[in-house]
Design a protein around this motif. Structure first.
Motif, mmCIF file in Angstrom:
data_model
loop_
_atom_site.group_PDB
_atom_site.id
_atom_site.type_symbol
_atom_site.label_atom_id
_atom_site.label_comp_id
_atom_site.label_asym_id
_atom_site.label_seq_id
_atom_site.Cartn_x
_atom_site.Cartn_y
_atom_site.Cartn_z
ATOM 1 N N ALA A 199 0.823 -1.213 0.000
ATOM 2 C CA ALA A 199 0.000 0.000 0.000
ATOM 3 C C ALA A 199 0.856 1.260 0.000
ATOM 4 O O ALA A 199 0.589 2.217 -0.738
ATOM 5 C CB ALA A 199 -0.936 -0.011 1.210
ATOM 6 N N LYS A 200 1.896 1.265 0.830
ATOM 7 C CA LYS A 200 2.746 2.458 0.926
ATOM 8 C C LYS A 200 3.597 2.646 -0.326
ATOM 9 O O LYS A 200 3.821 3.782 -0.777
ATOM 10 C CB LYS A 200 3.624 2.358 2.179
ATOM 11 N N SER A 201 4.067 1.536 -0.912
ATOM 12 C CA SER A 201 4.837 1.651 -2.145
ATOM 13 C C SER A 201 3.952 2.103 -3.297
ATOM 14 O O SER A 201 4.332 2.978 -4.094
ATOM 15 C CB SER A 201 5.488 0.311 -2.489
ATOM 16 N N ALA A 202 2.746 1.528 -3.399
ATOM 17 C CA ALA A 202 1.837 1.912 -4.476
ATOM 18 C C ALA A 202 1.472 3.388 -4.393
ATOM 19 O O ALA A 202 1.378 4.080 -5.420
ATOM 20 C CB ALA A 202 0.574 1.050 -4.420
ATOM 21 N N ALA A 203 1.287 3.895 -3.168
ATOM 22 C CA ALA A 203 0.974 5.316 -3.002
ATOM 23 C C ALA A 203 2.114 6.172 -3.543
ATOM 24 O O ALA A 203 1.886 7.215 -4.174
ATOM 25 C CB ALA A 203 0.725 5.635 -1.528
ATOM 26 N N GLY A 204 3.339 5.727 -3.315
ATOM 27 C CA GLY A 204 4.485 6.445 -3.861
ATOM 28 C C GLY A 204 4.550 6.358 -5.376
ATOM 29 O O GLY A 204 4.874 7.339 -6.065
ATOM 30 N N MET A 205 4.242 5.184 -5.923
ATOM 31 C CA MET A 205 4.275 5.005 -7.380
ATOM 32 C C MET A 205 3.282 5.904 -8.095
ATOM 33 O O MET A 205 3.497 6.287 -9.254
ATOM 34 C CB MET A 205 4.006 3.534 -7.733
ATOM 35 N N LEU A 206 2.196 6.250 -7.411
ATOM 36 C CA LEU A 206 1.210 7.137 -8.020
ATOM 37 C C LEU A 206 1.789 8.507 -8.371
ATOM 38 O O LEU A 206 1.220 9.228 -9.201
ATOM 39 C CB LEU A 206 -0.002 7.316 -7.093
ATOM 40 N N THR A 207 2.908 8.862 -7.769
ATOM 41 C CA THR A 207 3.524 10.161 -8.045
ATOM 42 C C THR A 207 4.389 10.136 -9.306
ATOM 43 O O THR A 207 4.836 11.195 -9.771
ATOM 44 C CB THR A 207 4.397 10.617 -6.862
ATOM 45 N N LEU A 208 4.644 8.934 -9.846
ATOM 46 C CA LEU A 208 5.504 8.806 -11.022
ATOM 47 C C LEU A 208 4.745 9.153 -12.301
ATOM 48 O O LEU A 208 3.536 8.954 -12.397
ATOM 49 C CB LEU A 208 6.048 7.379 -11.131
ATOM 50 N N GLU A 209 5.478 9.638 -13.274
ATOM 51 C CA GLU A 209 4.893 9.864 -14.588
ATOM 52 C C GLU A 209 4.702 8.520 -15.282
ATOM 53 O O GLU A 209 5.579 7.655 -15.220
ATOM 54 C CB GLU A 209 5.807 10.759 -15.437
ATOM 55 N N PRO A 210 3.573 8.303 -15.936
ATOM 56 C CA PRO A 210 3.349 7.021 -16.602
ATOM 57 C C PRO A 210 4.272 6.827 -17.796
ATOM 58 O O PRO A 210 4.609 7.779 -18.501
ATOM 59 C CB PRO A 210 1.881 7.095 -17.036
ATOM 60 N N GLY A 211 4.688 5.574 -17.996
ATOM 61 C CA GLY A 211 5.517 5.232 -19.133
ATOM 62 C C GLY A 211 4.697 4.556 -20.213
ATOM 63 O O GLY A 211 3.507 4.854 -20.401
ATOM 64 N N GLU A 212 5.324 3.596 -20.916
ATOM 65 C CA GLU A 212 4.638 2.864 -21.981
ATOM 66 C C GLU A 212 3.412 2.136 -21.419
ATOM 67 O O GLU A 212 3.469 1.567 -20.328
ATOM 68 C CB GLU A 212 5.600 1.853 -22.611
ATOM 69 N N ASP A 213 2.307 2.166 -22.144
ATOM 70 C CA ASP A 213 1.033 1.585 -21.713
ATOM 71 C C ASP A 213 0.465 2.273 -20.476
ATOM 72 O O ASP A 213 -0.448 1.761 -19.831
ATOM 73 C CB ASP A 213 1.170 0.086 -21.407
ATOM 74 N N GLY A 214 1.013 3.428 -20.118
ATOM 75 C CA GLY A 214 0.545 4.127 -18.929
ATOM 76 C C GLY A 214 1.043 3.513 -17.632
ATOM 77 O O GLY A 214 0.508 3.805 -16.559
ATOM 78 N N GLU A 215 2.089 2.684 -17.721
ATOM 79 C CA GLU A 215 2.569 1.966 -16.545
ATOM 80 C C GLU A 215 3.413 2.851 -15.629
ATOM 81 O O GLU A 215 4.300 3.575 -16.072
ATOM 82 C CB GLU A 215 3.396 0.747 -16.972
ATOM 83 N N ARG A 216 3.118 2.757 -14.336
ATOM 84 C CA ARG A 216 3.885 3.490 -13.331
ATOM 85 C C ARG A 216 4.732 2.573 -12.444
ATOM 86 O O ARG A 216 5.738 3.017 -11.894
ATOM 87 C CB ARG A 216 2.949 4.295 -12.428
ATOM 88 N N GLY A 217 4.312 1.335 -12.282
ATOM 89 C CA GLY A 217 5.056 0.462 -11.394
ATOM 90 C C GLY A 217 4.586 -0.969 -11.470
ATOM 91 O O GLY A 217 3.556 -1.285 -12.083
ATOM 92 N N ALA A 218 5.362 -1.848 -10.826
ATOM 93 C CA ALA A 218 5.019 -3.268 -10.788
ATOM 94 C C ALA A 218 5.456 -3.849 -9.444
ATOM 95 O O ALA A 218 6.507 -3.495 -8.909
ATOM 96 C CB ALA A 218 5.682 -4.021 -11.937
ATOM 97 N N ILE A 219 4.619 -4.755 -8.930
ATOM 98 C CA ILE A 219 4.828 -5.334 -7.605
ATOM 99 C C ILE A 219 4.745 -6.854 -7.696
ATOM 100 O O ILE A 219 3.922 -7.388 -8.429
ATOM 101 C CB ILE A 219 3.754 -4.823 -6.615
ATOM 102 N N VAL A 220 5.624 -7.523 -6.948
ATOM 103 C CA VAL A 220 5.570 -8.982 -6.827
ATOM 104 C C VAL A 220 5.481 -9.328 -5.342
ATOM 105 O O VAL A 220 6.293 -8.858 -4.541
ATOM 106 C CB VAL A 220 6.805 -9.663 -7.449
#
Length: 260
Positions: free
Chosen positions: A128-149
């Protein structure tokens, strides 16, 4: 997602075992890696070896996790990758009778909650805390901002005797994978979960050779324990393949655990 020197990652439980292998695999691709762990001596050594940063983090504490992300982001910027490998286990029957005196006991609720707090709540806290941080990133290809495993276990699906708490904790990780993927889909953040079978981690390496040989023989094919590098390889595949989302994947040599 491109796994290269343009991104940063956080790996929980990165001081040893599956987490260490993943941290090393990411660093080998040029990724700036922060390791979250309680094993400071091992974590500092791994971080130094891969050119990363170590953050002493207890995943059951909001304050500790917040401090870890603050340190990691100060060093490497906002992470676009999170791999959750922090976890532990215990074993006790739900209720049992002593062979010596016939006395009856049940699984400690304190021990049950302790495991849930680490394996399930701790994983969600970091996600949850990492995803909240990823929301601040500019989207890349396909609108992707981050990935989690995330890391579950085959015990999520076929837990053995004594694994009620462990299976519940890992089953919870599996159960929240798709809802989290749906929560984050409009923000371009993907999430997947690996269910490892019997792996040759440091915990397993301390077992007698006969025990390890028997466990290896129980794997349909290949008849051996899993290697941490194989977990890391699948984690990187999940991160790189942008169509990989909301999935729970067993990595177990086709094993199905027996009752005991």
């Amino acid at each position: 997602m491109n796994i290269d020197n343009t991104i940063s990652a956080v790996v929980t439980g990165g001081s040893s075992g599956l987490g260490e292998a993943t941290a090393r695999a990411l660093a080998a691709r040029g990724v700036k890696v922060a390791i979250f762990d309680l094993q400071a001596d091992k974590g500092e050594a791994v971080a130094a070896d891969i050119g990363g940063v170590f953050c002493e983090v207890n995943v059951t504490s909001d304050e500790s996790v917040d401090a870890g992300f603050a340190k990691a982001r100060a060093a490497h910027g906002q992470e676009s990758v999170l791999v959750c490998c922090a976890g532990t286990g215990n074993a006790m029957k739900t209720a049992s009778r002593s062979k010596e005196d016939g006395s009856i006991k049940h699984f400690s609720l304190e021990a049950f909650n302790w495991l849930i707090q680490i394996n399930l709540v701790g994983t969600f806290r970091c996600v949850a805390k990492s995803a909240a941080g990823m929301l601040t990133l500019e989207p890349g290809e396909d609108g992707e901002r981050g990935a989690i495993v995330m890391t579950a276990s085959v015990a999520a699906e076929d837990g053995q005797m004594g694994q009620a708490a462990y299976s519940a904790s890992k089953g919870g990780v599996v159960g929240m994978t798709l809802p989290i993927a749906r929560d984050l889909m409009s923000e371009g953040i993907r999430i997947n979960t690996i269910l490892p079978g019997i792996f040759n981690t440091p915990l397993m390496q301390g077992a007698p050779q006969a025990v390890k040989d028997n466990l290896a023989a129980s794997v349909p094919f290949p008849k051996r324990l899993g290697n941490a590098a194989e977990y890391a390889n699948l984690a990187l595949t999940m991160l790189e393949n942008s169509y990989f989302n909301g999935e729970d994947v067993r990595l177990d040599g086709a094993i199905r655990m027996a009752p005991r």
